[in-house]
Write an enzyme that holds these catalytic residues in place. Structure first.
Site, PDB file in Angstrom:
ATOM      1  N   HIS A  54       5.686  -3.127  10.139  1.00  0.00           N
ATOM      2  CA  HIS A  54       6.621  -2.123  10.627  1.00  0.00           C
ATOM      3  C   HIS A  54       6.023  -1.437  11.857  1.00  0.00           C
ATOM      4  CE1 HIS A  54       4.193   0.123   7.514  1.00  0.00           C
ATOM      5  NE2 HIS A  54       3.904   0.760   8.638  1.00  0.00           N
TER       6      HIS A  54
HETATM    7  C1  T46 Z   1       0.857   2.293   8.488  1.00  0.00           C
HETATM    8  C2  T46 Z   1      -0.078   1.422   7.731  1.00  0.00           C
HETATM    9  C3  T46 Z   1      -1.424   1.337   8.367  1.00  0.00           C
HETATM   10  C4  T46 Z   1       3.980   7.703   0.801  1.00  0.00           C
HETATM   11  O1  T46 Z   1       4.607   8.192  -0.153  1.00  0.00           O
HETATM   12  N1  T46 Z   1       3.319   8.524   1.656  1.00  0.00           N
HETATM   13  C5  T46 Z   1       2.601   8.045   2.694  1.00  0.00           C
HETATM   14  O2  T46 Z   1       2.002   8.849   3.442  1.00  0.00           O
HETATM   15  C6  T46 Z   1       2.568   6.635   2.920  1.00  0.00           C
HETATM   16  C7  T46 Z   1       1.791   6.058   4.099  1.00  0.00           C
HETATM   17  C8  T46 Z   1       3.245   5.809   2.066  1.00  0.00           C
HETATM   18  N2  T46 Z   1       3.934   6.349   1.022  1.00  0.00           N
HETATM   19  C9  T46 Z   1       4.611   5.442   0.082  1.00  0.00           C
HETATM   20  C10 T46 Z   1       5.727   4.608   0.680  1.00  0.00           C
HETATM   21  C11 T46 Z   1       5.654   3.344  -0.153  1.00  0.00           C
HETATM   22  O3  T46 Z   1       6.411   3.533  -1.321  1.00  0.00           O
HETATM   23  O4  T46 Z   1       3.633   4.512  -0.390  1.00  0.00           O
HETATM   24  C12 T46 Z   1       4.187   3.220  -0.552  1.00  0.00           C
HETATM   25  C13 T46 Z   1       3.417   2.181   0.261  1.00  0.00           C
HETATM   26  O5  T46 Z   1       3.612   2.441   1.663  1.00  0.00           O
HETATM   27  P1  T46 Z   1       3.793   1.277   2.727  1.00  0.00           P
HETATM   28  O6  T46 Z   1       4.457   0.119   2.118  1.00  0.00           O
HETATM   29  O7  T46 Z   1       4.421   1.860   3.951  1.00  0.00           O
HETATM   30  O8  T46 Z   1       2.252   0.896   3.040  1.00  0.00           O
HETATM   31  P2  T46 Z   1       1.686  -0.054   4.173  1.00  0.00           P
HETATM   32  O9  T46 Z   1       0.274  -0.297   3.828  1.00  0.00           O
HETATM   33  O10 T46 Z   1       2.550  -1.225   4.410  1.00  0.00           O
HETATM   34  O11 T46 Z   1       1.730   0.839   5.528  1.00  0.00           O
HETATM   35  C14 T46 Z   1       0.969   2.024   5.613  1.00  0.00           C
HETATM   36  C15 T46 Z   1       1.765   3.138   6.307  1.00  0.00           C
HETATM   37  O12 T46 Z   1       3.014   3.289   5.662  1.00  0.00           O
HETATM   38  C16 T46 Z   1       1.999   2.865   7.771  1.00  0.00           C
HETATM   39  O13 T46 Z   1       2.424   4.064   8.387  1.00  0.00           O
HETATM   40  O14 T46 Z   1       0.763   2.377   9.693  1.00  0.00           O
HETATM   41  O15 T46 Z   1      -0.227   1.785   6.357  1.00  0.00           O
END
Ligand code: T46
Length: 143
Positions: A54
């Site tokens: 993303h």
């Molecule tokens: C990025 C990369 C490096 C939250 O509730 N709060 C938060 O601050 C974050 C980051 C995520 N979440 C929840 C949203 C999802 O349900 O945690 C779950 C996993 O998040 P996500 O699938 O977005 O994780 P990544 O590792 O794909 O991405 C993350 C960050 O979202 C993104 O901003 O740059 O790490």
């Protein structure tokens, strides 16, 4: 050509080492070019998993691999760039409108992320074609 340094670059942090071990300090307006409004960390990533996939409209982040290793593939809409993080003394600055993917997590990888904004789902662009199209529109609107 690569992504402009203003939007994406590698950082090297000074290590305050002595006979007891190592310490790294990250301070606003010094190593961190924004006010830190959120910190999160990613760990226990399972084998073969790809995370990220993303971009963010507004978010700026500093990403540090405090343990283990992982590879970032980033894309500004024109150039792809690959960077491996495997030292707690190095980090990545990831600015606005950069597509990011995290690959090849070591089993012990811990990624610490310092973010300029609180979590906001509406700030995410999760489809690559949509990202390319928004990035193109923004480029064309920039004099
Ligand atoms: C990025 C990369 C490096 C939250 O509730 N709060 C938060 O601050 C974050 C980051 C995520 N979440 C929840 C949203 C999802 O349900 O945690 C779950 C996993 O998040 P996500 O699938 O977005 O994780 P990544 O590792 O794909 O991405 C993350 C960050 O979202 C993104 O901003 O740059 O790490």
């Amino acid at each position: 050509m690569s992504i402009s340094k203003e939007r994406f670059h590698r950082l090297e942090f000074a290590t305050k080492g002595d006979s007891r071990g190592q310490l790294i300090a990250l301070e606003e307006d010094r190593q961190i070019p924004f006010t830190v409004r959120r910190v999160y960390y990613i760990f226990d990533t399972q084998p073969g998993v790809v995370r990220g996939l993303h971009a963010h409209y507004d978010l700026e982040q500093i990403i540090v691999c405090v343990k283990g290793s992982c590879t970032f593939k980033v894309f500004d809409g024109i150039h792809w760039q690959t960077e491996t993080l495997n030292k707690p003394s190095e980090g990545l600055y990831v600015g606005r409108m950069i597509w990011r993917e995290m690959h090849e997590f070591s089993s012990d990888c811990v990624l610490m992320v310092l973010a300029s904004e609180l979590f906001r789902d509406a700030d995410y662009i999760r489809d690559l074609d949509t990202f390319k199209s928004i990035a193109r529109t923004q480029r064309e609107a920039t004099p």
